[in-house]
Design an enzyme around this catalytic site. Sequence first.
Site, short mmCIF file in Angstrom:
data_model
loop_
_atom_site.label_atom_id
_atom_site.label_comp_id
_atom_site.label_asym_id
_atom_site.label_seq_id
_atom_site.Cartn_x
_atom_site.Cartn_y
_atom_site.Cartn_z
N PRO A 104 0.84 -1.21 0.00
CA PRO A 104 0.00 0.00 0.00
C PRO A 104 0.87 1.26 0.00
O PRO A 104 1.80 1.36 0.80
CB PRO A 104 -0.77 -0.11 1.32
CG PRO A 104 0.06 -0.99 2.20
CD PRO A 104 0.80 -1.92 1.29
N THR A 105 0.58 2.16 -0.91
CA THR A 105 1.31 3.44 -0.93
C THR A 105 0.30 4.57 -1.15
O THR A 105 -0.34 4.64 -2.20
CB THR A 105 2.40 3.48 -2.03
OG1 THR A 105 1.84 3.11 -3.29
CG2 THR A 105 3.57 2.59 -1.70
N GLY A 106 0.18 5.45 -0.16
CA GLY A 106 -0.68 6.62 -0.31
C GLY A 106 0.06 7.68 -1.12
O GLY A 106 1.29 7.66 -1.20
N LYS A 249 0.66 -5.01 9.63
CA LYS A 249 1.82 -4.57 8.84
C LYS A 249 2.64 -3.59 9.67
O LYS A 249 2.12 -2.54 10.09
CB LYS A 249 1.34 -3.89 7.55
CG LYS A 249 2.44 -3.26 6.73
CD LYS A 249 1.90 -2.72 5.41
CE LYS A 249 2.97 -2.06 4.59
NZ LYS A 249 3.34 -0.72 5.10
N HIS A 273 7.91 0.33 7.22
CA HIS A 273 7.23 1.35 6.42
C HIS A 273 8.20 1.93 5.38
O HIS A 273 8.16 3.11 5.05
CB HIS A 273 6.73 2.46 7.35
CG HIS A 273 5.41 3.05 6.99
ND1 HIS A 273 4.26 2.86 7.71
CD2 HIS A 273 5.03 3.86 5.98
CE1 HIS A 273 3.25 3.52 7.18
NE2 HIS A 273 3.70 4.15 6.11
N ARG A 276 10.23 4.95 6.65
CA ARG A 276 9.52 6.24 6.63
C ARG A 276 8.92 6.62 7.98
O ARG A 276 8.25 7.62 8.09
CB ARG A 276 8.41 6.20 5.57
CG ARG A 276 8.95 6.05 4.16
CD ARG A 276 7.86 5.61 3.20
NE ARG A 276 6.95 6.65 2.80
CZ ARG A 276 7.18 7.54 1.85
NH1 ARG A 276 8.32 7.53 1.21
NH2 ARG A 276 6.27 8.44 1.53
N ASP A 304 8.47 -6.61 3.79
CA ASP A 304 8.79 -5.64 2.73
C ASP A 304 9.93 -4.75 3.19
O ASP A 304 10.37 -4.81 4.33
CB ASP A 304 7.56 -4.82 2.31
CG ASP A 304 7.09 -3.80 3.35
OD1 ASP A 304 7.86 -3.44 4.26
OD2 ASP A 304 5.93 -3.35 3.24
N GLY A 305 10.44 -3.95 2.24
CA GLY A 305 11.49 -2.99 2.57
C GLY A 305 12.75 -3.22 1.75
O GLY A 305 13.46 -4.20 1.96
C1 LIG Z 1 5.05 6.91 -1.27
C2 LIG Z 1 4.78 5.88 -0.22
C3 LIG Z 1 3.57 5.88 0.45
C4 LIG Z 1 3.30 4.90 1.41
N1 LIG Z 1 2.07 4.86 2.01
C5 LIG Z 1 1.78 3.87 2.90
C6 LIG Z 1 0.48 3.77 3.46
O1 LIG Z 1 -0.42 4.55 3.16
N2 LIG Z 1 0.26 2.75 4.34
C7 LIG Z 1 1.23 1.85 4.68
O2 LIG Z 1 1.00 0.94 5.47
N3 LIG Z 1 2.47 1.92 4.13
C8 LIG Z 1 2.75 2.89 3.25
N4 LIG Z 1 3.99 2.95 2.69
C9 LIG Z 1 4.98 1.91 3.00
C10 LIG Z 1 4.84 0.72 2.02
O3 LIG Z 1 3.62 0.05 2.18
C11 LIG Z 1 5.97 -0.30 2.21
O4 LIG Z 1 5.99 -0.73 3.56
C12 LIG Z 1 7.34 0.22 1.83
O5 LIG Z 1 7.25 1.12 0.76
C13 LIG Z 1 8.26 -0.94 1.46
O6 LIG Z 1 9.54 -0.48 1.14
P1 LIG Z 1 10.04 -0.27 -0.37
O7 LIG Z 1 9.43 1.00 -0.85
O8 LIG Z 1 11.52 -0.15 -0.21
O9 LIG Z 1 9.59 -1.46 -1.18
C14 LIG Z 1 4.29 3.93 1.73
C15 LIG Z 1 5.51 3.94 1.06
C16 LIG Z 1 5.76 4.90 0.08
C17 LIG Z 1 7.08 4.86 -0.65
#
Ligand SMILES: Cc1cc2nc3c(=O)[nH]c(=O)nc-3n(C[C@H](O)[C@H](O)[C@H](O)COP(=O)(O)O)c2cc1C
Length: 377
Positions: A104-106, A249, A273, A276, A304-305
């Site tokens: 999930p990415t917002g 998560k 995350h 983040r 993930d990550g």
């Molecule tokens: C732009 C962006 C927005 C994200 N928004 C959410 C979110 O709304 N909810 C959430 O659980 N994780 C969010 N994440 C985290 C991702 O779900 C995920 O854990 C993480 O991106 C995995 O790492 P990677 O980008 O290195 O693959 C977000 C990550 C990014 C890059």
Amino acid sequence: MLRRHALGLLTAHAAASPLLRAAGDGLLGPVNVHEFEDIARRKLHKLAYDFIAGGVEDERTLQANREAYGHWDLVPRVMVDVTNIDTSVELFGSRLPSPILIAPTGGKELVLPGADEIVAKAALKTNTLFCSATGAKKLLDDGEPLHWWINGIGQPSREQAASFARRTEDSGGKAIVLTVDNPYQSNRDRNNRNRFDYGMMSRGVPQPGEERKPVNPATPAMWKPHTPNLTWDYIDWVRGSSKLPVILKGILAPEDAALAVARGASGIVVSNHGGRQLDGVIGTLDALPDVVDAAAGKIPVLMDGGIRRGSDILKALALGAKAVLVGRPPLWGLAAFGQPGVERVLWMLSAELKLSLGLAGQTSLATLNRRLVRKRA
Ligand SMILES: Cc1cc2nc3c(=O)[nH]c(=O)nc-3n(C[C@H](O)[C@H](O)[C@H](O)COP(=O)(O)O)c2cc1C
């Protein structure tokens, strides 16, 4: 004429890829996820690129995720018949062709208007499970066989949690993914320096010539609560109102994994995350083995990550992850080439995983185990 072989995915899919057709030559275009990011960086507004690429504060957690793949090494087996390789996996009653899921990415609208629908279409086309960050909103027409899970950050009351769970179930989502590492909005220096305004996640970045009132430049995110009252009771609230699996998560500590099992969670995603939330946190691949041990096979553990290569995925699966999620890679594909870019990134990671399995003497995910990896001393 394209030749089919054991890794048929490579040839068959290359022929079908609209991106490659658009390039007019099967050899042109980015050859890995890193190169997709380079293109995305050039195409995106700096505010949007930094929002997606960035981590929290000194970005130590972001780095830790990538570095972890560097200190676990594969120890391949040989003399195994790897003519046929099966990457399918069973998750919560559904068989998926690949263990690679979209995280999930917002804020995808910062990349392209209608981005969630575009990513959902790419997921459908590549038969990839899509975890949507947009609440219980249905993204594609009824009847589309999209595998999708719905992400939420938690509701403050039992009634709201129950209503979210019911809406999720009614909309056809197959699981609720509850983000548990988000009590406060985190402190992201890149966003602060760019005067990034979270309203831009829906309104988009300023267009050339457009005047916008700047937000408070001093750490605007500091102390903004998201879900500070999210506790283990929440699982009961949701489970009482829907039959969907509840996946947590953002678990890193084995103690929390054991609690998740005891409190009735259906699955865990080992995640920070994407670097983040809190800085100075353990890389997810390093955290994975202890969490897997604590879950003791009672519920599936995903992670993930920092995944950017098929061999990264193989390491995670060998350490006990049932499946992995990728966050930024599909966004780089989206920024670079729209829907075909997302499809291409997903295909590339799947092809690299299949190839890594073959080169490591492995024919299916079911038989992977920790003997395939060693941590450097
Ligand atoms: C732009 C962006 C927005 C994200 N928004 C959410 C979110 O709304 N909810 C959430 O659980 N994780 C969010 N994440 C985290 C991702 O779900 C995920 O854990 C993480 O991106 C995995 O790492 P990677 O980008 O290195 O693959 C977000 C990550 C990014 C890059």
